[in-house]
Design an enzyme around this catalytic site. Structure first.
Site, PDB file in Angstrom:
ATOM      1  N   ARG A  29      39.838  42.739  41.267  1.00  0.00           N
ATOM      2  CA  ARG A  29      40.332  44.097  41.480  1.00  0.00           C
ATOM      3  C   ARG A  29      41.440  44.371  40.466  1.00  0.00           C
ATOM      4  O   ARG A  29      42.266  43.533  40.195  1.00  0.00           O
ATOM      5  CB  ARG A  29      40.841  44.295  42.909  1.00  0.00           C
ATOM      6  CG  ARG A  29      39.782  44.080  44.000  1.00  0.00           C
ATOM      7  CD  ARG A  29      40.383  44.320  45.384  1.00  0.00           C
ATOM      8  NE  ARG A  29      39.488  43.951  46.466  1.00  0.00           N
ATOM      9  CZ  ARG A  29      38.669  44.771  47.098  1.00  0.00           C
ATOM     10  NH1 ARG A  29      38.623  46.056  46.750  1.00  0.00           N
ATOM     11  NH2 ARG A  29      37.889  44.345  48.079  1.00  0.00           N
ATOM     12  N   HIS A  75      45.368  47.809  37.986  1.00  0.00           N
ATOM     13  CA  HIS A  75      45.752  49.123  38.488  1.00  0.00           C
ATOM     14  C   HIS A  75      47.249  49.366  38.276  1.00  0.00           C
ATOM     15  O   HIS A  75      48.060  48.444  38.343  1.00  0.00           O
ATOM     16  CB  HIS A  75      45.424  49.227  39.985  1.00  0.00           C
ATOM     17  CG  HIS A  75      43.956  49.070  40.268  1.00  0.00           C
ATOM     18  ND1 HIS A  75      43.484  48.556  41.456  1.00  0.00           N
ATOM     19  CD2 HIS A  75      42.860  49.362  39.511  1.00  0.00           C
ATOM     20  CE1 HIS A  75      42.155  48.540  41.421  1.00  0.00           C
ATOM     21  NE2 HIS A  75      41.753  49.017  40.259  1.00  0.00           N
ATOM     22  N   LYS A  94      54.932  46.931  44.041  1.00  0.00           N
ATOM     23  CA  LYS A  94      54.123  46.235  45.043  1.00  0.00           C
ATOM     24  C   LYS A  94      54.706  44.864  45.344  1.00  0.00           C
ATOM     25  O   LYS A  94      55.134  44.142  44.436  1.00  0.00           O
ATOM     26  CB  LYS A  94      52.686  46.069  44.548  1.00  0.00           C
ATOM     27  CG  LYS A  94      51.933  47.368  44.329  1.00  0.00           C
ATOM     28  CD  LYS A  94      50.549  47.121  43.755  1.00  0.00           C
ATOM     29  CE  LYS A  94      49.807  48.432  43.533  1.00  0.00           C
ATOM     30  NZ  LYS A  94      48.480  48.198  42.893  1.00  0.00           N
ATOM     31  N   TYR A 105      49.562  44.405  50.675  1.00  0.00           N
ATOM     32  CA  TYR A 105      50.412  44.959  49.624  1.00  0.00           C
ATOM     33  C   TYR A 105      51.444  45.858  50.295  1.00  0.00           C
ATOM     34  O   TYR A 105      51.070  46.837  50.945  1.00  0.00           O
ATOM     35  CB  TYR A 105      49.655  45.860  48.660  1.00  0.00           C
ATOM     36  CG  TYR A 105      48.257  45.512  48.227  1.00  0.00           C
ATOM     37  CD1 TYR A 105      47.953  45.424  46.861  1.00  0.00           C
ATOM     38  CD2 TYR A 105      47.230  45.355  49.139  1.00  0.00           C
ATOM     39  CE1 TYR A 105      46.660  45.168  46.439  1.00  0.00           C
ATOM     40  CE2 TYR A 105      45.929  45.097  48.716  1.00  0.00           C
ATOM     41  CZ  TYR A 105      45.654  44.998  47.367  1.00  0.00           C
ATOM     42  OH  TYR A 105      44.379  44.755  46.953  1.00  0.00           O
ATOM     43  N   ASP A 129      36.347  49.744  37.788  1.00  0.00           N
ATOM     44  CA  ASP A 129      37.125  48.729  37.065  1.00  0.00           C
ATOM     45  C   ASP A 129      36.357  48.184  35.867  1.00  0.00           C
ATOM     46  O   ASP A 129      36.935  47.960  34.791  1.00  0.00           O
ATOM     47  CB  ASP A 129      37.501  47.588  38.016  1.00  0.00           C
ATOM     48  CG  ASP A 129      38.582  47.978  39.014  1.00  0.00           C
ATOM     49  OD1 ASP A 129      39.261  49.002  38.783  1.00  0.00           O
ATOM     50  OD2 ASP A 129      38.750  47.258  40.016  1.00  0.00           O
TER      51      ASP A 129
END
Length: 204
Positions: free
Chosen positions: A59, A62, A72, A132, A169
């Site tokens: 993932r 970002h 985060k 997160y 992604d």
């Protein structure tokens, strides 16, 4: 709680003590006093995200427009993952650099990524869970991505795993493309945001 600054500026690893006994385990992955001493301001908590991922899932990378950006604080309560912080701040002394930390249910570590830092990870086990703690809520128009397979970045994805990515992604632009289009945060804007957060504390 042990704290280590990562190779990417303004990112930290937090390693809490663990207290196992015949009942199980107790630990405190986030401790505000320790966090505030390391970062210089408390974490403003606006949203908590939770994801589960299959083994091999990647993932990211970002990030959010800064200001305000999205910081985060990341923890893995189940399974195992390799978490990667990428400096996307144009003008930063560590621009384009990355650092990686293994987070898992055994070590109970967490990492903090300041505003302007790109976040990506790969799940090393099936049903890996991640939480997160986010400084601002989700804003789709301000969210962006850099391709985690960008060869210029050379992120440390294990080659013995099948890499599973979303189409978004997989098709994200490279770091160079994003920089050329002026779509990355600037180090100047990010530092101004950090100072604003620290200043808000000193004025209280």
């Amino acid at each position: 709680m042990q704290v280590r600054q990562l190779a990417v500026r303004d990112c930290f690893e937090f390693n809490p003590p663990q207290f196992p006994d015949h009942r199980g385990l107790f630990t405190a992955p986030f401790q505000e006093e320790v966090f505030r001493e390391a970062v210089g301001h408390p974490l403003h908590l606006a949203q908590v995200n939770f994801s589960t991922s299959r083994r091999g899932t990647i993932r990211g990378i970002h990030f959010a427009d800064t200001p305000p950006g999205q910081a985060k604080y990341i923890h893995c309560p189940r399974g195992a993952l390799l978490d990667v912080a990428v400096d996307l701040r144009v003008g930063s002394p560590t621009f384009g650099a990355w650092d990686a930390v293994r987070l898992d249910a055994g070590n109970q570590r967490s990492i903090y990524l300041a505003e302007g830092i790109g976040h990506s990870f790969i799940a090393l086990e099936d049903d890996t869970a991640m939480t997160y703690l986010c400084s601002v809520g989700f804003n789709p128009s301000a969210e962006h991505g850099v391709n985690p397979l960008d060869p210029e970045l050379g992120l440390p994805w294990p080659t013995d795993l099948e890499h599973i990515l979303s189409e978004k992604d997989r098709n994200a632009p490279s770091l160079a493309q994003m920089a050329a289009e002026g779509r990355l945060p600037t180090y100047e804007a990010c530092v101004a945001r950090y100072e604003e957060l620290r200043g808000a504390i000193s004025s209280q």
